[in-house]
Write a protein that holds these residues in place. Structure first.
Motif, PDB file in Angstrom:
ATOM      1  N   ARG A 140       0.796  -1.219   0.000  1.00  0.00           N
ATOM      2  CA  ARG A 140       0.000   0.000   0.000  1.00  0.00           C
ATOM      3  C   ARG A 140       0.835   1.279   0.000  1.00  0.00           C
ATOM      4  NH1 ARG A 140      -5.292  -0.972   1.721  1.00  0.00           N
ATOM      5  NH2 ARG A 140      -5.909  -3.011   0.869  1.00  0.00           N
ATOM      6  N   THR A 173       3.303   1.764  -4.122  1.00  0.00           N
ATOM      7  CA  THR A 173       2.508   2.863  -4.697  1.00  0.00           C
ATOM      8  C   THR A 173       3.259   4.190  -4.655  1.00  0.00           C
ATOM      9  OG1 THR A 173       1.429   3.206  -2.541  1.00  0.00           O
ATOM     10  CG2 THR A 173       0.305   1.782  -4.130  1.00  0.00           C
ATOM     11  N   ARG A 213       4.348   5.942  -2.162  1.00  0.00           N
ATOM     12  CA  ARG A 213       3.858   6.874  -1.143  1.00  0.00           C
ATOM     13  C   ARG A 213       4.745   6.893   0.101  1.00  0.00           C
ATOM     14  NH1 ARG A 213      -2.291   4.594  -1.469  1.00  0.00           N
ATOM     15  NH2 ARG A 213      -2.720   5.205  -3.637  1.00  0.00           N
ATOM     16  N   LEU A 271      -4.672  11.866   1.418  1.00  0.00           N
ATOM     17  CA  LEU A 271      -3.756  11.665   0.292  1.00  0.00           C
ATOM     18  C   LEU A 271      -3.041  10.324   0.398  1.00  0.00           C
ATOM     19  CD1 LEU A 271      -2.161  15.229   0.026  1.00  0.00           C
ATOM     20  CD2 LEU A 271      -3.643  14.141  -1.677  1.00  0.00           C
ATOM     21  N   LEU A 311      -4.196   7.673   1.661  1.00  0.00           N
ATOM     22  CA  LEU A 311      -5.143   6.608   1.319  1.00  0.00           C
ATOM     23  C   LEU A 311      -5.374   6.492  -0.190  1.00  0.00           C
ATOM     24  CD1 LEU A 311      -7.824   7.111   4.121  1.00  0.00           C
ATOM     25  CD2 LEU A 311      -6.128   5.269   3.946  1.00  0.00           C
ATOM     26  N   GLY A 312      -4.814   7.435  -0.941  1.00  0.00           N
ATOM     27  CA  GLY A 312      -4.949   7.367  -2.384  1.00  0.00           C
ATOM     28  C   GLY A 312      -5.984   8.297  -2.969  1.00  0.00           C
ATOM     29  N   ARG A 361      -7.591  11.890  -4.177  1.00  0.00           N
ATOM     30  CA  ARG A 361      -7.014  13.059  -4.821  1.00  0.00           C
ATOM     31  C   ARG A 361      -8.004  14.220  -4.768  1.00  0.00           C
ATOM     32  NH1 ARG A 361      -3.395  10.679  -3.753  1.00  0.00           N
ATOM     33  NH2 ARG A 361      -1.685   9.838  -5.022  1.00  0.00           N
TER      34      ARG A 361
END
Length: 260
Positions: A8, A12, A14, A133, A135-136, A138
């Motif tokens: 995650r 990704t 992040r 952000l 958590l994905g 936008r």
């Protein structure tokens, strides 16, 4: 847990954002613990002074933000690990700056006064936005609207509409609905069409006595909702803030004068 973190966060891309997020939270908590101990007159802690000048921790925050930001620009393409470290430095500096956001806003030391709660609100907003952000999500649907609608112009139009709804929601005094709505649009749709808060710019422009067409009924309804529904929520939020950051409406304790 390690596999989930790798899937995650690392895969990704992040990891720098995660490091910024964790540094922001940890630095804020450590800063608040430190200042509360200083306020309690713990002997082994004290303010940083140069001569008679008190150095606020916002100064150290600005320095860390500059170091982390410049380092991030240099290391972004060199090493993911060092890039994540520079993001953590930037996050620590951001926590120190936001913790004294009220001082910057009012241009005077209101850290332990009622206005000082603004600093805690600023930190909470930053943590919430960064968490979304992470958590994905936008802002305003950016990044997925074009694929969903199959048109660049349709995606741009959706972004513009969401931005208008977000601005209206914020003007109506619904800060958290506006912030969350940037990532989850239904919040701003509901916030934009519902009644404004009585102290908001929208209420002043369209409901109050100074408006071109005053709407006393709407203002009275807004005040009623504020007292019945909003005030309990505000009290709960203040209680949580005081648990984390300390009381902002009490005078600082004075040093005891020893009698000879």
């Amino acid at each position: 847990m390690a596999d989930l973190f790798r899937e995650r966060v690392v895969e990704t891309h992040r990891l720098p954002l995660f490091c910024f997020f964790m540094a922001l939270i940890v630095s804020f908590v450590c800063t608040r613990v430190n200042v509360r101990l200083i306020r309690a007159r713990v002997r082994w802690l004290g303010n940083v002074n140069v001569g008679e000048t008190h150095i606020h921790h916002v100064v150290f925050g600005v320095v860390l933000m500059l170091l982390g930001g410049v380092a991030g620009l240099i290391l972004s393409g060199a090493s993911t690990g060092w890039y994540a470290f520079s993001a953590a430095v930037f996050g620590a500096g951001s926590a120190l700056v936001l913790d004294e956001f009220a001082l910057i806003l009012h241009l005077r030391d209101v850290y332990w006064q009622e206005e000082g709660r603004t600093s805690v609100d600023a930190v909470f907003v930053a943590v919430a936005a960064t968490g979304l952000l992470l958590l994905g999500l936008r802002p305003l649907g950016w990044g997925g609207s074009e694929q969903a609608l199959g048109s660049h112009w349709a995606g741009t139009g959706l972004l513009a509409v969401n931005l208008v709804f977000a601005v209206v929601t914020l003007l109506k005094g619904k800060i958290w609905s506006g912030i969350l709505g940037l990532f989850v649009p239904p919040f701003i749709y509901v916030g934009a069409v519902r009644l404004a808060r009585p102290g908001s710019p929208w209420a002043r422009w369209f409901y109050s006595d100074v408006a071109r067409r005053p709407k006393p009924r709407r203002m009275a309804k807004a005040v009623h909702r504020e007292e019945r529904w909003r005030r309990p929520v505000i009290r709960a939020k203040i209680a949580f803030q005081e648990f984390v950051s300390g009381r902002h409406d009490l005078p600082s304790p004075q040093r005891r004068v020893q009698r000879r």
